[in-house]
Design a protein around this motif. Structure first.
Motif: not given
Length: 361
Positions: A171, A188, A201, A203, A206, A230, A241, A244
């Protein structure tokens, strides 16, 4: 009568599986209404006439009327080679920037279940769920290698993006940030699909709880249970993560319930530039397990700037062990100016685990 009209319009056009491209020069100085703009934007030199009609969001006959009119005027012409590169796009494609932000898409999107799907909104596509009664912005279910880039996703009754039993979902990415904000549940959410866990995953880069204009527009507007900008729940798999800006959410900034996850180089509780407070209403980062059996181990929290949150900057809560909290700026903005968090982080009695160990520096 509608069948007759559809047939009449088709007679004025090339075969319905033909590919058309926009002649920008034919549209110079012309004002277009929303329906015309919506249809034209989908002609990229690759979509067929039928695909544009299906994806326009308008009545089929109305969309075909727009296409027929522009084809007759020379604003749509056959595309023989497609648009392979920037030079083609400059000479034959519709310059999307000229038309301003894309109309918001108002529908519940189907689940993404195919592997290696790439969704790139180019920074101009908005998914707006404000008129829907149910559903998330995008759901990735059981797929592998999906990427989601440069979309604005807001105001959905569910999560902005919901990852369920998927592998290797990305993402965002370098310079490919999404703006995910104002959704009722998490910005998310990463979790399982039944007994199938998600894994891998990422992230990355963002704005979560912030608009592209850096305004506060937090997720978790109407949460059910745990919620965060998140949210990685049990079965979500180790999740990365990073990079972001996560702020203004009506819950925690990041909430991790899976060991091996990595939270690094984020701005949490701050604006996208790290200079203004955009505090989350819960903790900046919360890590917790559910029992002695289901402990959360080896979460790495490194290089974040965490400030202005209503809870703790970092909360290592029940059944957490072997966490690494290193080189974070907690309670300051990116320049080092004090902003604080409303609760001082002290990992003491709230830890309930078999091994109370943390590498903290």
């Amino acid at each position: 009568r509608r069948v007759d009209e559809w047939t009449r319009l088709l007679e004025q056009l090339p075969p319905i599986d033909s590919v058309l491209a926009v002649e920008k020069s034919a549209l110079e100085g012309r004002e277009l209404d929303d329906r015309q703009t919506t249809v034209l934007r989908r002609f990229d030199g690759k979509r067929t006439i039928l695909e544009v009609v299906d994806e326009s969001g308008h009545d089929d006959v109305e969309a075909l009327e727009v296409i027929s009119s522009f084809y007759f005027e020379g604003a749509l012409t056959p595309s023989l080679d497609g648009l392979e590169d920037a030079e083609d796009a400059e000479s034959g494609a519709l310059a999307l920037e000229a038309w301003g932000p894309a109309p918001a898409t108002q529908f519940e999107a189907p689940d993404i279940t195919d592997d290696d799907v790439s969704i790139d909104g180019g920074g101009i596509v908005t998914l707006d769920g404000s008129s829907l009664g149910t559903g998330s912005g995008l759901r990735v279910v059981g797929a592998s290698g999906v990427s989601i880039e440069e979309l604005e996703i807001h105001s959905f009754p569910g999560a902005g993006i919901d990852i369920r039993g998927a592998t290797g979902t990305v993402i965002g990415g370098a310079n490919d940030d999404n703006a995910i904000h104002g959704n009722d549940l998490a910005g998310v959410r990463v979790g399982p699909d039944g007994i199938t866990s998600s894994s891998g995953t990422i992230i990355d880069g963002n704005r979560i709880g912030l608009t592209y204009g850096d305004a506060a527009s937090g997720n978790c507007v109407d949460p059910i249970g745990d919620c965060a900008g998140v949210l990685v729940i049990a079965g979500g798999g180790a999740t990365t993560v990073r990079n972001n800006a996560i702020g203004a959410n009506h819950g925690d900034g990041v909430r991790i319930h899976v060991g091996g996850s990595d939270v690094h180089d984020n701005l949490i509780g701050l604006s996208a530039w790290g200079t203004h407070a955009r505090g989350n209403e819960g903790d900046g980062i919360l890590v917790s397990g559910s029992s002695v059996i289901d402990q959360v181990s080896s979460v790495d929290i490194t290089g974040n700037v965490i400030a202005a949150n209503e809870g703790a900057g970092v909360n290592l809560a029940a059944y957490t062990r072997w966490a690494t909290v290193h080189n974070n700026g907690i309670g300051v903005d990116i320049a080092g100016s004090a902003l604080g968090n409303d609760v001082v982080w002290v990992p003491t009695s709230r830890w309930v685990m078999t091994e109370r160990r943390c590498v903290c520096s």
